[in-house]
Design a protein around this motif. Structure first.
Motif, PDB file in Angstrom:
ATOM      1  N   SER A   1     -70.225  40.729 -39.240  1.00 39.71           N
ATOM      2  CA  SER A   1     -69.435  41.815 -39.803  1.00 39.71           C
ATOM      3  C   SER A   1     -70.258  42.739 -40.695  1.00 39.71           C
ATOM      4  O   SER A   1     -70.114  43.962 -40.643  1.00 39.71           O
ATOM      5  N   ASP A   2     -71.123  42.147 -41.532  1.00 37.12           N
ATOM      6  CA  ASP A   2     -71.833  42.982 -42.500  1.00 37.12           C
ATOM      7  C   ASP A   2     -73.108  43.596 -41.945  1.00 37.12           C
ATOM      8  O   ASP A   2     -73.906  44.157 -42.699  1.00 37.12           O
TER       9      ASP A   2
ATOM     10  N   HIS B   1     -69.813  48.419 -44.207  1.00 39.13           N
ATOM     11  CA  HIS B   1     -69.156  47.225 -44.739  1.00 39.13           C
ATOM     12  C   HIS B   1     -69.039  47.306 -46.264  1.00 39.13           C
ATOM     13  O   HIS B   1     -70.011  47.583 -46.958  1.00 39.13           O
TER      14      HIS B   1
ATOM     15  N   ASN C   1     -63.109  41.614 -42.343  1.00 37.66           N
ATOM     16  CA  ASN C   1     -63.054  40.203 -42.711  1.00 37.66           C
ATOM     17  C   ASN C   1     -62.202  39.438 -41.703  1.00 37.66           C
ATOM     18  O   ASN C   1     -61.091  39.007 -41.995  1.00 37.66           O
TER      19      ASN C   1
ATOM     20  N   GLU D   1     -70.636  31.139 -42.966  1.00 42.79           N
ATOM     21  CA  GLU D   1     -69.638  32.201 -43.117  1.00 42.79           C
ATOM     22  C   GLU D   1     -70.063  33.475 -42.395  1.00 42.79           C
ATOM     23  O   GLU D   1     -69.243  34.147 -41.779  1.00 42.79           O
TER      24      GLU D   1
ATOM     25  N   ARG E   1     -67.617  35.264 -39.685  1.00 42.55           N
ATOM     26  CA  ARG E   1     -66.965  36.510 -40.123  1.00 42.55           C
ATOM     27  C   ARG E   1     -67.432  37.679 -39.264  1.00 42.55           C
ATOM     28  O   ARG E   1     -68.614  38.016 -39.232  1.00 42.55           O
TER      29      ARG E   1
ATOM     30  N   THR F   1     -59.298  44.824 -46.208  1.00 34.64           N
ATOM     31  CA  THR F   1     -60.311  43.815 -46.529  1.00 34.64           C
ATOM     32  C   THR F   1     -59.776  42.385 -46.562  1.00 34.64           C
ATOM     33  O   THR F   1     -60.565  41.445 -46.600  1.00 34.64           O
TER      34      THR F   1
ATOM     35  N   ARG G   1     -58.374  38.801 -45.319  1.00 33.33           N
ATOM     36  CA  ARG G   1     -58.803  38.006 -44.180  1.00 33.33           C
ATOM     37  C   ARG G   1     -57.745  37.973 -43.076  1.00 33.33           C
ATOM     38  O   ARG G   1     -56.566  37.740 -43.317  1.00 33.33           O
TER      39      ARG G   1
ATOM     40  N   ASP H   1     -54.775  36.956 -47.869  1.00 37.73           N
ATOM     41  CA  ASP H   1     -55.662  36.372 -46.863  1.00 37.73           C
ATOM     42  C   ASP H   1     -54.893  35.387 -45.983  1.00 37.73           C
ATOM     43  O   ASP H   1     -54.132  34.550 -46.478  1.00 37.73           O
TER      44      ASP H   1
ATOM     45  N   GLY I   1     -66.190  38.527 -51.935  1.00 39.83           N
ATOM     46  CA  GLY I   1     -66.069  37.814 -50.671  1.00 39.83           C
ATOM     47  C   GLY I   1     -67.220  36.889 -50.362  1.00 39.83           C
ATOM     48  O   GLY I   1     -67.345  36.410 -49.229  1.00 39.83           O
TER      49      GLY I   1
END
Length: 474
Positions: free
Chosen positions: A21-22, A27, A59, A287, A291, A307, A309, A351, A427
Motif C-alpha cells: 500500500s505505501d 499514501h 488500509n 504488516e 496491507r 484511512t 481498515r 477499523d 498506523g
C-alpha cells in the motif's frame, strides 16, 4: 442494492500483484520510512492521480500473502477457507465470483493475467470467464471495448520479482542489464534455490528469472534489506511508467470513444517486505505484506481518502453494489459493501476486524511438483501446512507463526511464536509485550472451524420416526 438499470457499462478491475500500500507516493502514513534507511522515493504518478480522482482506501488487509488465495478472496468476497482456495497452490475456486454475477447480469466476462499457472484453469480461475487472455494487454482492451458490457479484470505481475520487468517481452535489454548489474560482486557458486515460475517462459527468460532470484536471495542472506527495498520501489516506478500508465490511458480512451461508462477498481493482492523473517512476501504475516491499496474511480464515486481498515473481501460486494449487478448482500459474502462510502453518502467508520492466513509446501517439493506439471505429467499430491496467521480487532493485531524459514527460505522448521501489536496514530504496528492475545486468537480459532469435519449424528429410532413423518424414506 441500487436500481437494476446499469450505471456502468464496463466494470474493470485491475490487480497489481505484489504492490504494498505505501509504495504509492500519495499514501498518508507510509510504513517504510520507519524501517528502511537512505531510500530514494519513486514517482507513482499514474496511481497517485487515480487515487486523487476516486475513493482511495490505503488500509486494506489481504486475506493471504500469495496470489491464488488472495485473488480468490477478492473475486468472491469470501475468505479462503470458505471459497475453496486457501493453500499456496492446491484447491479450486468453488464460490461464485464477480464474474459469475456479471454473467448472470448478461455481461461479457474477461480475465487477463500475467500468471497463467496460478490464475488459470488448474485452480478454477477461468470458471465463468468468456475471454481469457495471457499477458496481452491490448487484447484485453480490445475485448472490453468491443463488448456491450463487461465485468473484466486485468492482472499485472510486473511488480513481483523480477521487479518492474516481468519477462523479456516487457523488460527487454533493460532486464538483461539489471540482472548483470545485480550479479556484479556476487559469489559464482551460489545455490539455485527458487526455481518456481508463474508464467510460461522460454529458456533465456527462465534463466534470467532464476539468476535474478538467486541474486536477491543472496542479498537477503547478507541482510541488505535497504538495497532490496530500493530495488523493489524502482521496479514499481518502472512498471507504472512503462506499462501501467499507458495501459490505463489506452483503456480509458477506447471506452470513452465508444460512449460507454466505466467503473474502475485498482487493487493489489499482497505487498513486499524484507527483514530477518520475510524475503519478499513468501507466506509472510508482515504488516507491509498484508496491507494493500484499493482505488475506485467512476461517475458518482466521490473523491476522498478513507484511512480506516477494510478487507479485500469487501471489494467484491462493493463493486457489485456500485455497478448495480444483482447479488445477495447477506449470507454470501464475508465482506461488506462500502458502496455508500465510495459514493460519499456515508462515513467509513471504525477499523473492521480482519483475518489473514498463510499455507505453504516445502519449496523444493513445489519445484518438483511444478516441473512434473509443466512437463505434462500428472503432478500428484502436494503437501501443505499452515505457516502462520493473523487477526485484527480495533487497534491491535495478533500474529501466530507455526513455521519459520531456514536460510535462503528453502525449508521450514516447526515454530510456536505468538505476539500482539498495537497500531499507533500513524498506523505503525508496535509490539505490545504482555497484552492478552485471547480475543484475537479466538477470532482465528472461530475462522478455522471451517476446516473441521462435521460431527456424525447417530441415527436413533426417534430421529428416524421424525424423518418418516416428514415424508422421507429412511
Amino acid at each position: 442494492m441500487m436500481d437494476t438499470a446499469r450505471r456502468y457499462d464496463h466494470v474493470v478491475l485491475i490487480s497489481i500483484d505484489t504492490l504494498r500500500s505505501d509504495a504509492l507516493g500519495v499514501h498518508p502514513h507510509p510504513l517504510w520510512p520507519h524501517k528502511y534507511q537512505n531510500i530514494r522515493p519513486v514517482r507513482t504518478t499514474a496511481l497517485d492521480e487515480l487515487a486523487g480522482r476516486g475513493a482511495y482506501f490505503p488500509n486494506v488487509i489481504s486475506a493471504a500473502p500469495y496470489t491464488a488465495a488472495a485473488h480468490g478472496a477478492i473475486f468472491t468476497g469470501q475468505y479462503p477457507l470458505h471459497n475453496g482456495v486457501h493453500e499456496f497452490y492446491n484447491g479450486s475456486l468453488r464460490a461464485p465470483s464477480v464474474f459469475t454475477y456479471g454473467r448472470r447480469d448478461g455481461r461479457t466476462t474477461v480475465l487477463k493475467t500475467d500468471f497463467p499457472i496460478i490464475l488459470g484453469n488448474e485452480l478454477g480461475f477461468t470458471r465463468d470467464i468468456d475471454t481469457y487472455v495471457v499477458e496481452q494487454d491490448d487484447d484485453f482492451i480490445d475485448a472490453v471495448a468491443g463488448s456491450e458490457s463487461t465485468v473484466a479484470c486485468a492482472h499485472f505481475g510486473a511488480v513481483h520479482s523480477p521487479y518492474g520487468f516481468h519477462n523479456l517481452a516487457f523488460g527487454g535489454d533493460a532486464y538483461r542489464r539489471k540482472v548483470t548489474e545485480l550479479e556484479e560482486g556476487l559469489p559464482r557458486d551460489l545455490p539455485f534455490g527458487d526455481l518456481l515460475v508463474e508464467s510460461y517462459r522460454d529458456r533465456e527468460d527462465t534463466e534470467l528469472l532464476v539468476r535474478y532470484k538467486r541474486a536477491i536471495a543472496y542479498l537477503h542472506s547478507q541482510g541488505e534489506y535497504d538495497r532490496l527495498f530500493q530495488l523493489y520501489l524502482d521496479g514499481v516506478e518502472h512498471f507504472l511508467k512503462t506499462r501501467f500508465g499507458p495501459f490505463v490511458e489506452r483503456l480509458t480512451q477506447r471506452v470513452a470513444e465508444s460512449g460507454k461508462r466505466m467503473l474502475l477498481a485498482v487493487f493489489a493482492d499482497h505487498g513486499e517486505e524484507f527483514d530477518d523473517r520475510t524475503n519478499g512476501h513468501f507466506n509472510s504475516m508482515a504488516e507491509a505484506v498484508l496491507r494493500v491499496p484499493l482505488i475506485i474511480v467512476g461517475d458518482g464515486v466521490e473523491p476522498a481518502t478513507h484511512t480506516s481498515r477494510i478487507r479485500t473481501v469487501d471489494i467484491a460486494p462493493t463493486i457489485l453494489d456500485l455497478a448495480g449487478i444483482p447479488a445477495a448482500m447477506t449470507g454470501v459474502f464475508d465482506g461488506r459493501s462500502l458502496a455508500s462510502v465510495a459514493r460519499g453518502t456515508d462515513k467509513l467508520g471504525d477499523d473492521a476486524p480482519a483475518l489473514a492466513e498463510a499455507y505453504t509446501s516445502e519449496l523444493q517439493d513445489f519445484v518438483a511438483y511444478q516441473q512434473r506439471q509443466l512437463s505434462g505429467r500428472h503432478p500428484g499430491p502436494l503437501e501443505h501446512f499452515l505457516v502462520g496467521h493473523s487477526a485484527y480487532l480495533g487497534d491491535r493485531r495478533v500474529v501466530r507463526l507455526t513455521r519459520q524459514y531456514s536460510q535462503w527460505f528453502l525449508k521450514t522448521d516447526p515454530a510456536d511464536l505468538t505476539w500482539v501489536e498495537r497500531f499507533d496514530d500513524a498506523g505503525v504496528p508496535r509490539p505490545e509485550p504482555g497484552a492478552d492475545p485471547g480475543p484475537l486468537l479466538a477470532l482465528l480459532d472461530d475462522y478455522r472451524t471451517a476446516l473441521r469435519e462435521p460431527e456424525q449424528v447417530p441415527m436413533t429410532e426417534d430421529i428416524r420416526g421424525q424423518l418418516r413423518a416428514l415424508g422421507y424414506s429412511v
